[in-house]
Design a protein around this motif. Structure first.
Motif, mmCIF file in Angstrom:
data_model
loop_
_atom_site.group_PDB
_atom_site.id
_atom_site.type_symbol
_atom_site.label_atom_id
_atom_site.label_comp_id
_atom_site.label_asym_id
_atom_site.label_seq_id
_atom_site.Cartn_x
_atom_site.Cartn_y
_atom_site.Cartn_z
ATOM 1 N N TYR A 246 0.834 -1.205 0.000
ATOM 2 C CA TYR A 246 0.000 0.000 0.000
ATOM 3 C C TYR A 246 0.867 1.253 0.000
ATOM 4 C CZ TYR A 246 -3.039 3.597 2.075
ATOM 5 O OH TYR A 246 -3.723 4.771 2.352
ATOM 6 N N ASN A 247 1.838 1.312 0.912
ATOM 7 C CA ASN A 247 2.698 2.493 1.010
ATOM 8 C C ASN A 247 3.528 2.697 -0.250
ATOM 9 O OD1 ASN A 247 1.867 3.326 3.579
ATOM 10 N ND2 ASN A 247 3.349 2.004 4.614
ATOM 11 N N ALA A 248 3.955 1.614 -0.859
ATOM 12 C CA ALA A 248 4.756 1.720 -2.080
ATOM 13 C C ALA A 248 3.936 2.326 -3.218
ATOM 14 C CB ALA A 248 5.291 0.348 -2.477
ATOM 15 N N ILE A 249 2.682 1.886 -3.358
ATOM 16 C CA ILE A 249 1.817 2.426 -4.410
ATOM 17 C C ILE A 249 1.523 3.899 -4.156
ATOM 18 C CG2 ILE A 249 -0.503 2.356 -5.389
ATOM 19 C CD1 ILE A 249 1.143 0.165 -6.480
ATOM 20 N N VAL A 250 1.185 4.232 -2.916
ATOM 21 C CA VAL A 250 0.876 5.624 -2.577
ATOM 22 C C VAL A 250 2.065 6.526 -2.876
ATOM 23 C CG1 VAL A 250 0.456 7.196 -0.645
ATOM 24 C CG2 VAL A 250 -0.902 5.103 -0.875
ATOM 25 N N GLU A 251 3.252 6.091 -2.496
ATOM 26 C CA GLU A 251 4.448 6.890 -2.748
ATOM 27 C C GLU A 251 4.700 7.051 -4.245
ATOM 28 O OE1 GLU A 251 9.252 6.836 -1.643
ATOM 29 O OE2 GLU A 251 7.872 5.387 -0.730
ATOM 30 N N GLN A 252 4.476 5.983 -4.982
ATOM 31 C CA GLN A 252 4.684 6.020 -6.429
ATOM 32 C C GLN A 252 3.726 7.007 -7.094
ATOM 33 O OE1 GLN A 252 4.170 2.170 -8.213
ATOM 34 N NE2 GLN A 252 5.228 2.714 -10.107
ATOM 35 N N VAL A 253 2.470 6.980 -6.692
ATOM 36 C CA VAL A 253 1.472 7.866 -7.286
ATOM 37 C C VAL A 253 1.713 9.312 -6.869
ATOM 38 C CG1 VAL A 253 -0.987 8.447 -7.348
ATOM 39 C CG2 VAL A 253 -0.251 6.058 -7.490
ATOM 40 N N ALA A 254 1.971 9.522 -5.576
ATOM 41 C CA ALA A 254 2.189 10.879 -5.083
ATOM 42 C C ALA A 254 3.376 11.541 -5.761
ATOM 43 C CB ALA A 254 2.382 10.858 -3.574
ATOM 44 N N GLY A 255 4.376 10.759 -6.125
ATOM 45 C CA GLY A 255 5.544 11.316 -6.790
ATOM 46 C C GLY A 255 5.301 11.678 -8.240
ATOM 47 N N ALA A 256 4.225 11.144 -8.813
ATOM 48 C CA ALA A 256 3.960 11.364 -10.235
ATOM 49 C C ALA A 256 2.842 12.361 -10.498
ATOM 50 C CB ALA A 256 3.618 10.033 -10.908
ATOM 51 N N LEU A 257 1.963 12.567 -9.517
ATOM 52 C CA LEU A 257 0.846 13.487 -9.697
ATOM 53 C C LEU A 257 1.138 14.825 -9.034
ATOM 54 C CD1 LEU A 257 -2.193 11.126 -8.924
ATOM 55 C CD2 LEU A 257 -1.341 11.825 -11.168
ATOM 56 N N GLY A 258 0.679 15.880 -9.643
ATOM 57 C CA GLY A 258 0.895 17.202 -9.079
ATOM 58 C C GLY A 258 -0.260 17.634 -8.211
ATOM 59 N N GLY A 259 -0.003 18.535 -7.294
ATOM 60 C CA GLY A 259 -1.037 19.026 -6.396
ATOM 61 C C GLY A 259 -2.122 19.805 -7.109
ATOM 62 N N ASP A 260 -1.847 20.246 -8.332
ATOM 63 C CA ASP A 260 -2.850 20.999 -9.086
ATOM 64 C C ASP A 260 -3.892 20.093 -9.720
ATOM 65 O OD1 ASP A 260 -1.581 23.357 -8.476
ATOM 66 O OD2 ASP A 260 -0.366 23.361 -10.298
ATOM 67 N N MET A 261 -3.658 18.785 -9.725
ATOM 68 C CA MET A 261 -4.614 17.856 -10.313
ATOM 69 C C MET A 261 -5.804 17.682 -9.379
ATOM 70 S SD MET A 261 -4.011 13.974 -11.718
ATOM 71 C CE MET A 261 -5.286 13.182 -12.724
ATOM 72 N N GLN A 262 -6.994 17.752 -9.940
ATOM 73 C CA GLN A 262 -8.205 17.570 -9.160
ATOM 74 C C GLN A 262 -8.770 16.171 -9.415
ATOM 75 O OE1 GLN A 262 -11.344 20.428 -9.270
ATOM 76 N NE2 GLN A 262 -9.973 22.220 -9.126
ATOM 77 N N VAL A 263 -8.993 15.434 -8.321
ATOM 78 C CA VAL A 263 -9.547 14.083 -8.410
ATOM 79 C C VAL A 263 -10.703 13.972 -7.428
ATOM 80 C CG1 VAL A 263 -9.104 11.604 -8.210
ATOM 81 C CG2 VAL A 263 -7.302 13.122 -9.069
ATOM 82 N N ALA A 264 -11.833 13.463 -7.907
ATOM 83 C CA ALA A 264 -13.027 13.302 -7.065
ATOM 84 C C ALA A 264 -13.333 11.826 -6.861
ATOM 85 C CB ALA A 264 -14.221 13.995 -7.710
ATOM 86 N N TYR A 265 -13.897 11.507 -5.698
ATOM 87 C CA TYR A 265 -14.376 10.161 -5.402
ATOM 88 C C TYR A 265 -15.862 10.281 -5.156
ATOM 89 C CZ TYR A 265 -14.872 5.599 -3.151
ATOM 90 O OH TYR A 265 -15.264 4.325 -2.825
ATOM 91 N N ALA A 266 -16.674 9.672 -6.027
ATOM 92 C CA ALA A 266 -18.118 9.878 -5.950
ATOM 93 C C ALA A 266 -18.870 8.725 -6.593
ATOM 94 C CB ALA A 266 -18.495 11.188 -6.652
#
Length: 402
Positions: A246-266
């Motif tokens: 879990y932590n490895a995936i989260v770190e991988q994604v966080a390193g590739a996505l920028g804070g300006d990207m908007q993502v919704a869960y709905a």
């Protein structure tokens, strides 16, 4: 970890000697027949667990018994808690006084259980203890006719009885099964299933993983359930793998996505109460994932409820014009998107920039996702960053082209 007020769960008193039963063979645990020559100085539980992520349970060990203290999530505002005293079979239970007054005493390892909570089934499956299940609610038995995972659960359990529903247990059947415990979901304020069953004199165990605000907090309930089987060593090894992946995936994604990207869960659609759109803010399990990914959640502002809130067409439209990507959950969302033209007004949805719950294996996913949270975040990552996972597709969430 909150400091709960100790209250009476089931009235018991005095010292009790637990009757013999066959113990399970677990990593470093008491194995074989129950204890025949009790040694008060012995540590009968060399493998132990503790809650590092959960907000709602904690464990302590005392030689021949262990205490699991659980927040009464059906009555959170009261600060009440429930103590489960798990006593190694063949050894005496402690005196139930002081902090243990009113505790529920259970002989371990358990051998017979009824399960009314789908995530608890997934946890027991991870522990390879399906053979201890003697009763399931009717919906899970019906799922076995159409879902391979549930079919395997029922086969592994042997011939589990139908105990009706978790909100209306068939008490006569439940009593006849002579289960050691009933694993039930603690869904939070507004629900009373566990309280109702306990009030009828049955040993219901509250499993409140679905009220946890973080994915690892939810998954860690696997170790809670393992304590009833004396399988702490096995559970810790499983959870450590889940946590690392879990932590490895989260770190991988966080390193590739920028804070300006908007993502919704709905979710979308009237089925299941989603309305036009039901979205999660920052205080939900999935809202927590979005924060860890380092993206902006367009539904975070003013949405502090632990399970999110509903947004009508106008308010949802106002929040989603700049949204880059959706994680669309619930089995009815695909049909809603396909049949309601209003969703074309949401740019990301109109462009197909979303990953969405799969329908064919929805029942499996609903049971497993909040246990195998490593697989859950991997599904999200594949949708968000397919270039980082060439040739892979999600299991429980897939993008429209998959």
């Amino acid at each position: 970890m909150p400091k709960w007020i100790e209250v009476v769960a089931v009235a018991m008193a005095g010292a009790v000697t637990i009757s013999p039963a066959m113990a399970q063979d677990g990593a470093g645990q008491q194995a074989g027949p129950c204890v025949e020559n009790f040694d008060p100085a012995a540590d009968y539980f060399p493998q132990k667990v503790q809650s590092d992520h959960s907000r709602f349970w904690e464990a302590s060990y005392h030689g021949n018994y262990k205490v699991l203290t659980v927040a009464d999530t059906e009555n959170l505002e009261s600060g009440d808690s429930i103590n489960y005293v798990l006593v190694q079979c063949g050894t005496p239970a402690p005196e139930l006084s002081g902090a243990l007054e009113g505790a529920v005493v259970i002989e371990v390892p358990i051998e017979r259980t009824i399960v009314t909570h789908r995530n608890a089934i997934a946890m027991i499956n991870e522990l390879d203890r399906l053979s201890t299940i003697v009763g399931l609610t009717g919906n899970y038995l019906r799922f076995a006719n159409e879902d391979a995972w549930y079919a395997d659960v029922v086969a592994g359990a042997g011939d589990p009885a139908d105990v009706a529903s978790e909100s209306d247990l068939d008490i006569e059947t439940t009593l006849s099964l002579e289960a050691d415990v009933i694993f039930m979901a603690g869904y939070g304020p507004g629900y009373d299933e566990v309280t109702s069953v306990t009030d009828r004199g049955l040993t219901a165990v509250m499993v409140s993983n679905r009220t946890e605000p973080t994915p690892l907090g939810s998954s860690e309930w696997l170790e809670f359930i393992a304590a009833f089987y004396n399988a702490e060593g096995e559970a810790s090894a499983i959870f450590d793998t889940i946590e690392a992946d879990y932590n490895a995936i989260v770190e991988q994604v966080a390193g590739a996505l920028g804070g300006d990207m908007q993502v919704a869960y709905a979710c979308m659609g009237e089925v299941g109460g989603c309305g036009f759109m039901y979205a999660h803010g920052a205080n939900t399990l999935n809202g927590h994932i979005l924060q860890l990914f380092g993206v902006t959640n367009p539904f975070a502002e003013g949405n502090d409820l632990p399970n999110g809130m509903q947004f009508d067409f106008e308010s949802a439209l106002g929040r989603t014009q700049e949204t880059d990507f959706f994680i669309a959950y619930y089995y009815a969302s695909p049909e809603a998107l396909a049949t309601d033209g209003r969703y074309e007004s949401v740019p990301a949805l109109a462009a197909g920039n979303y990953t969405i719950s799969t329908v064919d294996n929805w029942n499996y996913c609903n049971a497993v996702n909040y246990v195998r949270v490593d697989e859950l975040v991997r599904d999200y990552a594949i949708g968000l960053l397919p270039e980082m996972f060439p040739g892979e597709q999600g299991v429980c969430f897939q993008v429209p082209s998959q």
